[in-house]
Design an enzyme around this catalytic site. Structure first.
Site, short mmCIF file in Angstrom:
data_model
loop_
_atom_site.label_atom_id
_atom_site.label_comp_id
_atom_site.label_asym_id
_atom_site.label_seq_id
_atom_site.Cartn_x
_atom_site.Cartn_y
_atom_site.Cartn_z
N ASP A 268 3.64 4.01 -9.25
CA ASP A 268 3.67 3.15 -8.06
C ASP A 268 3.10 1.80 -8.47
O ASP A 268 1.89 1.63 -8.60
CB ASP A 268 2.85 3.80 -6.93
CG ASP A 268 2.80 2.93 -5.67
OD1 ASP A 268 3.08 1.72 -5.77
OD2 ASP A 268 2.46 3.47 -4.60
N LYS B 86 6.02 -5.69 -2.42
CA LYS B 86 5.06 -6.81 -2.36
C LYS B 86 5.57 -8.09 -3.03
O LYS B 86 6.38 -8.82 -2.44
CB LYS B 86 3.72 -6.36 -2.94
CG LYS B 86 3.00 -5.35 -2.00
CD LYS B 86 1.58 -5.15 -2.39
CE LYS B 86 0.83 -4.15 -1.54
NZ LYS B 86 0.30 -4.67 -0.30
N PHE C 269 -3.15 5.11 -2.68
CA PHE C 269 -2.50 4.62 -1.47
C PHE C 269 -1.02 4.43 -1.77
O PHE C 269 -0.65 3.74 -2.72
CB PHE C 269 -3.10 3.28 -0.99
CG PHE C 269 -2.50 2.85 0.33
CD1 PHE C 269 -2.97 3.38 1.53
CD2 PHE C 269 -1.44 1.95 0.38
CE1 PHE C 269 -2.40 3.01 2.74
CE2 PHE C 269 -0.86 1.58 1.59
CZ PHE C 269 -1.34 2.11 2.77
#
Ligand SMILES: Cc1ncc(COP(=O)(O)O)c(C=O)c1O
Length: 391
Positions: free
Chosen positions: A214, A243, A127
């Protein structure tokens, strides 16, 4: 009339305030937060250091644009480079945007090598975001459904499968980079072999490819190290963050090694808000608090503790396949779809998430205490046991 687009199936709860590991709804009910707004509020809610920093910054200067120097941006950039061993940073506002920068960087890097149609290897089950480039990179048909034509230039291989990448290296001369999560988060907390990134690093070196990690979910101390790649003795060429970097203030970052530091030049990329004085001040406060509290050490220890408690409490229960974890990134894998557990946990005063259909995902605050871990595991053991008996 509903005024919000229905892109999310929201749970029937409204939170009014938070404090550390707990959230309080509009009726005053208390919830233990084992999700942290999907790996964002890693220092807990209403963190004093972060709150003071952003309050102070808001009263001085919120935004000037990237047309001018932004000292907080330079300071945070320097700090992230020191912590990661990378060399320069582009600041964005989200994870998807950080990955967009990485994808653009890889394409320009490819062009500089004379590759006209640069390809990036991406993983099944990955993702990387919801923009068109990042959803094209994402390995989920659900995320991509309806959005064709997707962006070309991505070659997909199974996660944790080095041979598949070696085969691609032989057959595809357009590959210029690999984009990989050190642990797949949305994919179901998939922890690869211990030397996976080391092997990918070697393949990248042999082929002149960029290794791009990532770390949007796995970064910022979540797995017990500043960044997930640091569990192996390697350096990536590119790393993306978002995040937890702002503990709730939107921020993203794309970091590059010295050798590719100058690939994104003036005029090739930009962002109005990216790295503004407020978000980078929040980022600085987060890094300071993580350093001062030795947060990554707590994440490692409490991750181990929580994993053990859950393993003992769920032992012998038919329907529990396994528990996967690194630090405080945990997945309890059941043998059946278990989305309804989210609502059962909510009723019991616990916030969790279910991903990949059958994986209970836990991303609790990295400040977690033994008492909070006990409360979390006891509630989980109770609801999972009841669920498996009745489903
Ligand atoms: C590994 C990873 N990359 C990228 C993203 C996208 O980040 P954002 O939602 O901030 O765009 C996420 C979000 O869950 C993620 O887990």
């Amino acid at each position: 009339m509903e005024s919000i687009m229905s892109t999310y199936a929201r749970l029937p709860v409204t939170f009014e305030r938070g404090e550390g590991a707990y959230l309080y709804d509009t009726d005053g009910k208390k919830y233990l937060d084992a999700l942290c707004g999907i790996a964002v509020t890693s220092l807990g809610h209403a963190h004093v250091g972060v709150a003071e920093a952003i309050t102070d910054q808001a009263s001085k200067l919120l935004h000037t644009s990237n047309l001018y120097n932004i000292p907080n941006q330079s300071k945070l950039g320097k700090k992230l480079c020191e912590l990661s061993g990378l060399h320069s940073v582009f600041f964005a506002n989200s994870g998807a945007e950080a990955n967009e920068a990485a994808i653009k960087l890889a394409r320009l890097y490819g062009k500089s090598l004379g590759v006209e149609t640069p390809n990036i290897i991406v993983m099944e089950g990955s993702f990387h975001g919801r923009t068109l480039a990042t959803l094209s990179a994402t390995g989920s048909r659900k995320v991509q459904a309806g959005f064709s034509p997707l962006l070309s230039g991505f070659v997909r291989v199974p996660y944790n499968d080095v041979a598949a990448i070696e085969a691609t290296a032989k057959n595809n001369k357009d590959v210029v980079a690999i984009l990989v999560e050190p642990i797949q988060g949305e994919g179901g907390i998939i922890v690869p072999d211990e030397d996976y990134l080391t092997k990918l690093r070697a393949i990248c070196d042999e082929n002149n490819w960029l290794l791009m990690v990532d770390e949007i979910q796995s970064g910022m101390s979540r797995t017990g190290k500043w960044f997930g790649f640091q569990h192996e003795d390697i350096q990536p060429d590119v790393m993306t963050l978002a995040k937890a970097l702002g503990n709730g203030v939107p921020i993203g970052a794309c970091l590059a090694a010295e050798s590719v530091s100058d690939v994104l030049k003036a005029g090739t990329h930009g962002s109005t808000f990216g790295g503004n004085p407020l978000s980078t001040r929040a980022g600085l406060a987060v890094v300071e608090a993580m350093e001062a509290g030795d947060i990554k050490q707590n994440a490692a220890q409490m991750g181990h503790y929580l994993h053990t408690q859950l393993e003992e409490g769920l032992a012998g229960l038919s329907g529990v396949n396994m528990i996967r974890s690194k630090g405080l990134m945990l997945g309890i894998v059941l043998d059946r779809d278990c989305g309804s557990l989210v609502m059962q946990a909510l009723e019991a005063g616990l916030l969790i998430n279910v991903t990949a259909g059958n994986v209970v995902r836990l991303l609790p605050p990295l400040t977690l205490t033994h008492e909070q871990a006990d409360e979390m595991s006891q509630t989980l053991i109770t609801i999972i046991t009841a669920f498996l008996k009745t489903s």
